[in-house]
Design an enzyme around this catalytic site. Structure first.
Site, PDB file in Angstrom:
ATOM      1  N   ASP A 141      21.484 -36.390  15.668  1.00  0.00           N
ATOM      2  CA  ASP A 141      21.274 -35.370  14.647  1.00  0.00           C
ATOM      3  C   ASP A 141      22.516 -35.199  13.758  1.00  0.00           C
ATOM      4  OD1 ASP A 141      18.934 -35.013  16.010  1.00  0.00           O
ATOM      5  OD2 ASP A 141      19.211 -32.867  16.375  1.00  0.00           O
ATOM      6  N   HIS A 179      24.575 -36.029  18.815  1.00  0.00           N
ATOM      7  CA  HIS A 179      24.997 -35.803  17.429  1.00  0.00           C
ATOM      8  C   HIS A 179      25.952 -36.888  16.959  1.00  0.00           C
ATOM      9  CE1 HIS A 179      23.814 -31.808  18.966  1.00  0.00           C
ATOM     10  NE2 HIS A 179      23.353 -31.626  17.738  1.00  0.00           N
TER      11      HIS A 179
END
Ligand SMILES: [Zn+2]
Length: 435
Positions: free
Chosen positions: A154, A303
């Site tokens: 992400d 992430h």
């Protein structure tokens, strides 16, 4: 295409249309296939067909990714709900009139805590079913198939994206990137690096808000501009999946994603807290997850926002294989493996490109300095207790402003907000552009 026709009404986009492609200094070939295939994931009659209608010139003649003309047509902060494309608003209104969008009031968000619904609204009831409160809406994706480690990252693109892509390429693997629209504007070459390598691109909203706090029109802008940017920057692909920032979605939010834009909601079933972790804590969590039974398969929240998070993944990668998990890009691991609503994948023959998938020669988007302040303002507004980010951004210099803005955001009373980290990275690039 209809979308372009809609946008012709916007002054900024008129500039985008009339600016010659070669005016920004790019010297690479920039042509794309002039038509896309007929197959769509969503059935005929779904609004997505009209919003991103394919005509003979669809996918053609877009400004070069990373050029000023390319970025000029997009918001520099949270989208202005009074100036959304009329077709998006019409599609939302039709979905509401058809009873497809539940009337659930938005939440309010106290920094560092979960969004809260008005009194009398039960977030765990089937009619609301907030993912923040771990309510699983049937049809939303929380698990991967048995034995599969469905990989995704992400908050990109970011300066870390190329190293992640290079690492996976060296292992003949790819991943799914849930990208923040405004970060694509700031990191166009990193976006292309992922796309060109055959990685899968999903939607992570335009500015990374808690989505249940947003009005219906806010949601329209958050989804719509991110889809449009990915579409216009990838030869016409329409993303199929989105992941809500902080995993914050409910029956209203997911209905607008699906009924207006055809987006399916993807959450996760394990979280290493990599963004807030240390190399040791990330490895400890991954070791624990990888030793678990292989049903259901794993979707681990990760992430591409900091070296700690990317390195944490790279260090754990051999363990994924040695524990017997099948590593796959998430978008290819779930459902029927189609990454996009109108294409199989990033490099599949059905959207063969003659040029748009080449590496951008641009190293910056050359945004005007006035834009920097605007974005900094939006950052400040997104973190209600931050008061000095704007003034800090107006005085950008090599290093002090980075720590200044970092301190302003991170000490704004909301250490738990990943948006701070995402948007902070944007500020860092802005400062770089000015140097
Ligand atoms: Zn995020």
């Amino acid at each position: 295409m209809l979308f372009r026709s809609i946008l012709l009404g916007l002054p900024l986009v008129q500039a985008l249309i009339v600016t010659p492609h070669d005016s920004h200094g790019h010297d690479h070939i920039h042509e794309v296939r002039r038509s896309l295939p007929d197959s769509w994931y969503q059935p005929e009659g779904h609004p997505i067909h009209d919003l991103f209608k394919r005509d003979t010139d669809d996918g053609a003649d877009y400004p070069a990714v990373g050029s000023p003309a390319w970025s000029a047509g997009y918001p520099t902060g949270a989208p202005d709900t009074t100036n959304l494309p009329a077709a998006w608003v019409a599609a939302l209104n039709a979905a509401v009139a058809a009873g497809k969008i539940p009337s659930i009031p938005p939440t309010t968000n106290t920094p560092g805590t979960n969004p809260v619904y008005p009194t009398g609204i039960d977030p765990s009831s089937p009619s609301v079913c907030s993912a923040t409160y771990k309510c699983r809406i049937p049809g939303d994706i929380w698990d991967s198939p048995d034995g599969v480690f469905a990989s995704s990252f992400d908050d990109g693109p970011s300066p870390l994206t190329p190293s992640l892509v290079q690492f996976l390429g060296g292992n003949n693997d790819t991943t799914t990137h849930f990208m923040i629209g405004i970060n694509i504007i700031y990191y166009p070459s990193q976006f292309l690096t992922a796309l060109n390598a055959g990685h899968d691109i999903g939607v992570h909203t335009w500015t990374h808000p808690y989505m249940t706090t947003q009005s219906n029109l806010d949601l329209l802008g958050q989804f719509g501009y991110t889809i449009q940017l990915i579409h216009d920057s990838s030869g016409g692909r329409v993303p199929r999946y989105w992941r809500p920032p902080y995993g914050d979605s409910d029956m209203r939010v997911r209905a607008i994603a699906l009924e207006v834009f055809g987006l399916e909601t993807v959450i996760w079933n394990q979280d290493t807290d990599d963004w807030d972790g240390t190399p040791d804590s990330i490895q400890a969590a991954m070791t624990r997850f990888l030793a678990m039974p292989k049903s259901p398969g794993l979707i681990v929240l990760e992430h591409e926002i900091a070296s700690t998070t990317v390195n944490g993944f790279m260090t754990a990668y051999p363990m994924i294989k040695s524990n017997g998990w099948k590593f796959m890009s998430l978008a290819k691991a779930i459902a029927d493996g189609r990454t996009y609503q109108n294409a199989e994948g990033s490099l599949s023959d059905d959207v063969e490109s003659a040029g748009i998938l080449v590496e951008s020669t641009s190293t910056s988007t050359a945004l005007p300095t006035t834009t920097l302040a605007l974005v900094a303002t939006s950052i400040a507004q997104s973190n209600t207790s931050v008061t000095s980010a704007t003034s800090a951004a107006n005085n950008l210099s090599p290093t002090p402003e980075i720590s200044q803005i970092s301190a302003a955001i991170l000490h704004g009373g909301n250490l738990k907000q990943l948006a701070s980290l995402s948007l902070l990275s944007s500020v860092l690039v802005f400062s770089h552009l000015l140097l």
